[in-house]
Scaffold this motif. Sequence first.
Motif, PDB file in Angstrom:
ATOM      1  N   GLY A 195       0.827  -1.208   0.000  1.00 36.45           N
ATOM      2  CA  GLY A 195       0.000   0.000   0.000  1.00 36.45           C
ATOM      3  C   GLY A 195       0.857   1.252   0.000  1.00 36.45           C
ATOM      4  N   LEU A 196       1.925   1.248   0.804  1.00 39.83           N
ATOM      5  CA  LEU A 196       2.846   2.385   0.793  1.00 39.83           C
ATOM      6  C   LEU A 196       3.512   2.516  -0.570  1.00 39.83           C
ATOM      7  CD1 LEU A 196       4.514   1.935   4.305  1.00 39.83           C
ATOM      8  CD2 LEU A 196       2.836   3.669   3.646  1.00 39.83           C
ATOM      9  N   GLY A 197       3.849   1.378  -1.184  1.00 40.11           N
ATOM     10  CA  GLY A 197       4.425   1.419  -2.519  1.00 40.11           C
ATOM     11  C   GLY A 197       3.472   2.034  -3.527  1.00 40.11           C
ATOM     12  N   PHE A 198       2.179   1.711  -3.402  1.00 44.93           N
ATOM     13  CA  PHE A 198       1.175   2.310  -4.278  1.00 44.93           C
ATOM     14  C   PHE A 198       1.171   3.826  -4.122  1.00 44.93           C
ATOM     15  CE2 PHE A 198      -3.088   3.890  -5.135  1.00 44.93           C
ATOM     16  CZ  PHE A 198      -3.406   3.280  -6.338  1.00 44.93           C
ATOM     17  N   CYS A 199       1.391   4.302  -2.918  1.00 45.08           N
ATOM     18  CA  CYS A 199       1.407   5.742  -2.655  1.00 45.08           C
ATOM     19  C   CYS A 199       2.708   6.403  -3.092  1.00 45.08           C
ATOM     20  CB  CYS A 199       1.169   6.011  -1.169  1.00 45.08           C
ATOM     21  SG  CYS A 199      -0.434   5.422  -0.568  1.00 45.08           S
ATOM     22  N   LEU A 200       3.664   5.591  -3.556  1.00 46.11           N
ATOM     23  CA  LEU A 200       4.911   6.116  -4.100  1.00 46.11           C
ATOM     24  C   LEU A 200       4.912   6.120  -5.625  1.00 46.11           C
ATOM     25  CD1 LEU A 200       7.354   4.351  -1.641  1.00 46.11           C
ATOM     26  CD2 LEU A 200       7.325   6.822  -2.046  1.00 46.11           C
ATOM     27  N   LYS A 201       4.544   4.989  -6.244  1.00 44.29           N
ATOM     28  CA  LYS A 201       4.562   4.891  -7.706  1.00 44.29           C
ATOM     29  C   LYS A 201       3.503   3.934  -8.267  1.00 44.29           C
ATOM     30  CE  LYS A 201       7.662   7.761  -9.271  1.00 44.29           C
ATOM     31  NZ  LYS A 201       8.878   7.411  -9.995  1.00 44.29           N
ATOM     32  N   LEU A 202       2.505   3.587  -7.533  1.00 43.48           N
ATOM     33  CA  LEU A 202       1.340   2.815  -7.962  1.00 43.48           C
ATOM     34  C   LEU A 202       1.603   1.330  -8.194  1.00 43.48           C
ATOM     35  CD1 LEU A 202      -0.537   5.203 -10.460  1.00 43.48           C
ATOM     36  CD2 LEU A 202      -0.797   5.023  -7.988  1.00 43.48           C
ATOM     37  N   TYR A 203       2.667   0.961  -8.917  1.00 42.59           N
ATOM     38  CA  TYR A 203       2.747  -0.407  -9.428  1.00 42.59           C
ATOM     39  C   TYR A 203       2.746  -1.493  -8.358  1.00 42.59           C
ATOM     40  CZ  TYR A 203       7.719  -1.381  -8.466  1.00 42.59           C
ATOM     41  OH  TYR A 203       8.918  -1.641  -7.859  1.00 42.59           O
ATOM     42  N   PRO A 204       3.293  -1.287  -7.137  1.00 44.80           N
ATOM     43  CA  PRO A 204       3.214  -2.388  -6.159  1.00 44.80           C
ATOM     44  C   PRO A 204       1.784  -2.762  -5.770  1.00 44.80           C
ATOM     45  CG  PRO A 204       4.929  -0.846  -5.519  1.00 44.80           C
ATOM     46  CD  PRO A 204       4.141  -0.196  -6.614  1.00 44.80           C
ATOM     47  N   GLY A 205       0.839  -1.867  -6.035  1.00 43.05           N
ATOM     48  CA  GLY A 205      -0.549  -2.197  -5.723  1.00 43.05           C
ATOM     49  C   GLY A 205      -1.054  -3.418  -6.450  1.00 43.05           C
ATOM     50  N   ILE A 206      -0.506  -3.713  -7.640  1.00 39.46           N
ATOM     51  CA  ILE A 206      -0.985  -4.877  -8.389  1.00 39.46           C
ATOM     52  C   ILE A 206      -0.549  -6.176  -7.724  1.00 39.46           C
ATOM     53  CG2 ILE A 206      -1.021  -3.578 -10.544  1.00 39.46           C
ATOM     54  CD1 ILE A 206       1.508  -4.975 -11.419  1.00 39.46           C
ATOM     55  N   PHE A 207       0.487  -6.119  -6.885  1.00 41.22           N
ATOM     56  CA  PHE A 207       0.973  -7.332  -6.239  1.00 41.22           C
ATOM     57  C   PHE A 207       0.082  -7.769  -5.080  1.00 41.22           C
ATOM     58  CE2 PHE A 207       5.439  -5.562  -7.366  1.00 41.22           C
ATOM     59  CZ  PHE A 207       5.213  -5.835  -8.701  1.00 41.22           C
ATOM     60  N   VAL A 208      -0.850  -6.925  -4.696  1.00 43.76           N
ATOM     61  CA  VAL A 208      -1.760  -7.292  -3.599  1.00 43.76           C
ATOM     62  C   VAL A 208      -2.620  -8.488  -4.001  1.00 43.76           C
ATOM     63  CG1 VAL A 208      -3.689  -6.509  -2.169  1.00 43.76           C
ATOM     64  CG2 VAL A 208      -1.769  -4.964  -2.624  1.00 43.76           C
ATOM     65  N   LEU A 209      -3.026  -8.554  -5.256  1.00 42.43           N
ATOM     66  CA  LEU A 209      -3.895  -9.657  -5.692  1.00 42.43           C
ATOM     67  C   LEU A 209      -3.225 -11.012  -5.560  1.00 42.43           C
ATOM     68  CD1 LEU A 209      -5.667  -8.016  -8.775  1.00 42.43           C
ATOM     69  CD2 LEU A 209      -6.623  -8.463  -6.504  1.00 42.43           C
ATOM     70  N   PRO A 210      -1.998 -11.215  -6.081  1.00 45.06           N
ATOM     71  CA  PRO A 210      -1.358 -12.517  -5.841  1.00 45.06           C
ATOM     72  C   PRO A 210      -1.032 -12.764  -4.371  1.00 45.06           C
ATOM     73  CG  PRO A 210       0.091 -11.038  -7.067  1.00 45.06           C
ATOM     74  CD  PRO A 210      -1.247 -10.406  -7.046  1.00 45.06           C
TER      75      PRO A 210
END
Length: 452
Positions: A195-210
């Motif tokens: 979630g913090l990564g999403f607030c930095l550059k978005l792309y880590p948010g996609i890793f939440v699903l796996p």
Amino acid sequence: MPNGRRVTRRAALATAVLLLCGLTLVLGYLNKARCAGAPFHPDGRSAVFDSAKDADVCYSDIQFLWLGRDIDNHVFPYLDGSITPDGALVGGVVEYPVLSGVLMWLGAIPAHTDADFLRWSALLLAPFALLTAWMLARMAGGAALLWAIGTPLVLYAFHNWELPVVCTAVAAVYVVTVPRWSLRTRGVVAAVLLGLGFCLKLYPGIFVLPLLAYVLTGGPGGRRDVRGALLTGAAAAGTVLLVNLPFALAGFDGWLASFAFQRLRQADITTNSLWYWGLRPLYPASSAGEENFQHTVSFASPVLILASFALALWLGWRRWQGSGVYPWVGVSGAMLCGFLLFHKVHSPQYTLWLVPFLVLLVVPWWLVGAYLVADVAIGVGVFRYFYALGTGEGVEPMENVVQFGVWGRAVLLAVFFVLFLRAEQREDRITSGPRATASPSRTPRPAPAAPR
């Protein structure tokens, strides 16, 4: 191996990786600092920047964005400003999510010139690269040298604000490997980091699903945990909400403008994507042709990205059915490959997002080397290409270099998409204990082969 010797070797490896990473960061800074320094214009811009940034391949977004976003005026981002109908940002708005904007503001506090801003930003960002190197060394052993001394860190460490977001993504993987915590706890902490990564550059948010799928299926030898998966998802969403809400309340137009800017950005000569180099030549060289091209990309790009996400998640689920363990790191890497392949913007520094997956997952090293060659063709060639366009000399050879980089990366991203879904996670053989086994209630079967 006796435990004492194992600890000694682990410490020696981590120390070597950290020292080498530190040296690489120094080289990365010196590479960009060639574009910064006296004499300065009255606005704090280095006089050498405009003449050298393309010719000498020392351009960085950090130095460039010293002007035009009120960073030089030390304005706290997002609280005022907006975006114009044609996509230009005005006022104290930057085009990145809020935590990156805050880092930019922090780096500018002691700065009075773009050279100061580059130097202070480098000091602010470097610890994230070092922490990433340490975690990768703990998880993957000597393979972490790919991060620590690879060409991407020299080219892009201080090109943009990528190092903090890469650190959060790697930290999420690292947390999941901590055996002393329950899987549910690890999933929640990893989700907060993503979630913090999403607030930095978005792309880590996609890793939440796996990650959700991994927690849901119980990990190695575990049982299904629906509540744990729900808590993991709630942790990620709650983190994003808590970080963004103050900015949205304090300056909604400025906060929203950062997202609108990315949505309105077009696929053009600066984006290094297969859309511009592969699809644009099929449209007429006219304003109507350009409009139709951009409309096609705006539709096809998100559709293909989402389709690649769905395919990666489904193939990961099939592998879980055969092996008993959901390959969340491999699925995350494949999803990233799909994003990089089909997104309308593929900035050179995005390679830093991919490198940790090349470290953590067992893929042929010759393919990794081939990708780095294609990446250098972009990281160096694109700026020499812009210089050639400006001078009118050597345009065709440099265009060929850029196209080699664009298509080389595209082909290899498609290959990595498949390989990541089938790959085992690399282990540090110095530190790793026995592998976890599948649940006794499930008889492991060979993982299904990926579609040819």
